[in-house]
Design an enzyme around this catalytic site. Structure first.
Site, mmCIF file in Angstrom:
data_model
loop_
_atom_site.group_PDB
_atom_site.id
_atom_site.type_symbol
_atom_site.label_atom_id
_atom_site.label_comp_id
_atom_site.label_asym_id
_atom_site.label_seq_id
_atom_site.Cartn_x
_atom_site.Cartn_y
_atom_site.Cartn_z
ATOM 1 N N ARG A 6 -51.810 28.031 -30.166
ATOM 2 C CA ARG A 6 -50.968 26.901 -29.393
ATOM 3 C C ARG A 6 -51.028 27.044 -28.010
ATOM 4 N NH1 ARG A 6 -45.406 29.739 -31.065
ATOM 5 N NH2 ARG A 6 -46.853 31.404 -30.657
ATOM 6 N N GLU A 39 -45.350 36.844 -19.000
ATOM 7 C CA GLU A 39 -44.252 37.119 -18.157
ATOM 8 C C GLU A 39 -44.935 37.023 -16.631
ATOM 9 O OE1 GLU A 39 -42.064 40.879 -17.709
ATOM 10 O OE2 GLU A 39 -40.705 39.801 -18.689
ATOM 11 N N ASP A 98 -39.667 30.269 -2.645
ATOM 12 C CA ASP A 98 -40.907 30.140 -3.260
ATOM 13 C C ASP A 98 -41.421 28.741 -2.596
ATOM 14 O OD1 ASP A 98 -40.460 32.049 -5.244
ATOM 15 O OD2 ASP A 98 -39.862 30.523 -6.987
ATOM 16 N N ASN A 99 -42.947 28.997 -2.530
ATOM 17 C CA ASN A 99 -43.673 27.795 -1.893
ATOM 18 C C ASN A 99 -44.765 27.528 -2.731
ATOM 19 O OD1 ASN A 99 -42.262 27.832 0.772
ATOM 20 N ND2 ASN A 99 -43.271 29.688 1.146
ATOM 21 N N ARG A 158 -56.717 28.127 4.254
ATOM 22 C CA ARG A 158 -55.374 28.053 4.899
ATOM 23 C C ARG A 158 -55.407 29.511 5.495
ATOM 24 N NH1 ARG A 158 -52.177 23.516 3.716
ATOM 25 N NH2 ARG A 158 -53.099 22.192 1.754
ATOM 26 N N HIS A 218 -52.306 33.571 8.058
ATOM 27 C CA HIS A 218 -51.093 33.393 8.809
ATOM 28 C C HIS A 218 -50.308 34.634 8.386
ATOM 29 C CE1 HIS A 218 -51.894 29.024 7.800
ATOM 30 N NE2 HIS A 218 -52.133 29.135 8.933
ATOM 31 N N LYS A 277 -45.450 38.914 0.404
ATOM 32 C CA LYS A 277 -45.712 37.519 -0.593
ATOM 33 C C LYS A 277 -46.311 37.970 -1.731
ATOM 34 C CE LYS A 277 -46.896 34.572 3.357
ATOM 35 N NZ LYS A 277 -47.916 34.015 4.170
ATOM 36 N N HIS A 323 -52.506 36.781 5.958
ATOM 37 C CA HIS A 323 -52.842 36.321 4.884
ATOM 38 C C HIS A 323 -53.510 34.778 4.764
ATOM 39 C CE1 HIS A 323 -51.789 33.803 0.913
ATOM 40 N NE2 HIS A 323 -52.436 35.020 0.434
ATOM 41 N N TYR A 363 -46.354 30.774 -4.222
ATOM 42 C CA TYR A 363 -46.340 32.273 -3.580
ATOM 43 C C TYR A 363 -44.700 32.216 -3.365
ATOM 44 C CZ TYR A 363 -46.896 29.924 0.760
ATOM 45 O OH TYR A 363 -46.868 28.930 1.924
ATOM 46 N N LYS A 419 -54.554 23.401 13.489
ATOM 47 C CA LYS A 419 -54.030 24.248 14.110
ATOM 48 C C LYS A 419 -54.484 25.707 13.707
ATOM 49 C CE LYS A 419 -49.350 26.169 13.129
ATOM 50 N NZ LYS A 419 -48.144 26.234 12.311
ATOM 51 N N ASP A 420 -55.030 25.792 12.635
ATOM 52 C CA ASP A 420 -55.767 27.039 12.321
ATOM 53 C C ASP A 420 -57.248 27.316 13.040
ATOM 54 O OD1 ASP A 420 -53.674 27.741 10.691
ATOM 55 O OD2 ASP A 420 -54.745 27.320 8.607
#
Length: 183
Positions: free
Chosen positions: A23, A28, A48-49, A59, A62, A72, A119, A132, A169-170
């Site tokens: 299936r 978990e 949560d993001n 990305r 940060h 995180k 990160h 995350y 920005k980064d």
């Protein structure tokens, strides 16, 4: 769930028990009691993001500073990324070192990045959905960052620079030596 501490004290790779049959699968993805017992610390997630990105999107790196520092727990719901944590804890034996782990929907691995780490991640698949949990709320004034290609850190992103898609920005972030202090 299997917890493996990396060379960076406090950073853990988590591998869930995935039960597969005709299936599909069941797993978990998070259990607070199991998580806290394995890490031997109390971490309470409050936010949560989720982001969606295409191949080559980088990305990071940060972090949040001071009282707004964040731990995180990250994972990939769809696709594959190279996930990176850099130790920016003053006085740490591994200050300026990084750990990189491939996270994907296929391997179902997760990466716990504690407070005091920068990160970032790079999308390796055509697209990726990245999820995350954070243990502190985001605060714009407490943003910190380090340029992805800081030579003193030496991260191998596994893609050529011309393949990277990075926000304006980064691309303006400072080196580790010039970055905002974590604490």
């Amino acid at each position: 769930m299997k917890f493996t501490e990396t060379k960076l004290k406090g950073c853990f790779i988590l591998e869930p028990n995935v039960i597969r049959d005709e299936r599909g699968y069941f797993m978990e993805s998070f259990n607070e009691r199991t998580f806290q017992n394995a890490l031997e610390q109390s971490v309470h997630f409050v936010q949560d993001n989720q982001s969606f990105s295409s191949r080559g999107v980088l990305r990071g790196l940060h972090y949040q500073t001071g009282e707004f520092a964040q731990a995180k727990l990250v994972r990939v719901i769809q696709g594959e990324v190279l996930d990176v944590a850099v130790d920016i804890r003053p006085g740490s034996a591994t200050f300026g070192q990084y750990e990189a782990v491939v996270l994907s929907a296929k391997n179902q691995k997760q990466f716990f990045v504690p407070r005091g780490f920068a990160h970032g991640f790079l999308v390796l698949s055509e697209t990726a959905t990245f999820f995350y949990k954070c243990d502190n709320f985001y605060n714009k004034e407490s943003e910190g960052g380090i340029i992805y290609n800081d030579e003193t850190i030496g991260i191998n992103w596994n893609l050529d620079a011309e393949q990277l898609i990075i926000s304006e920005k980064d691309t303006q972030l400072p080196t580790l030596a010039n970055a905002k202090k974590a604490w």
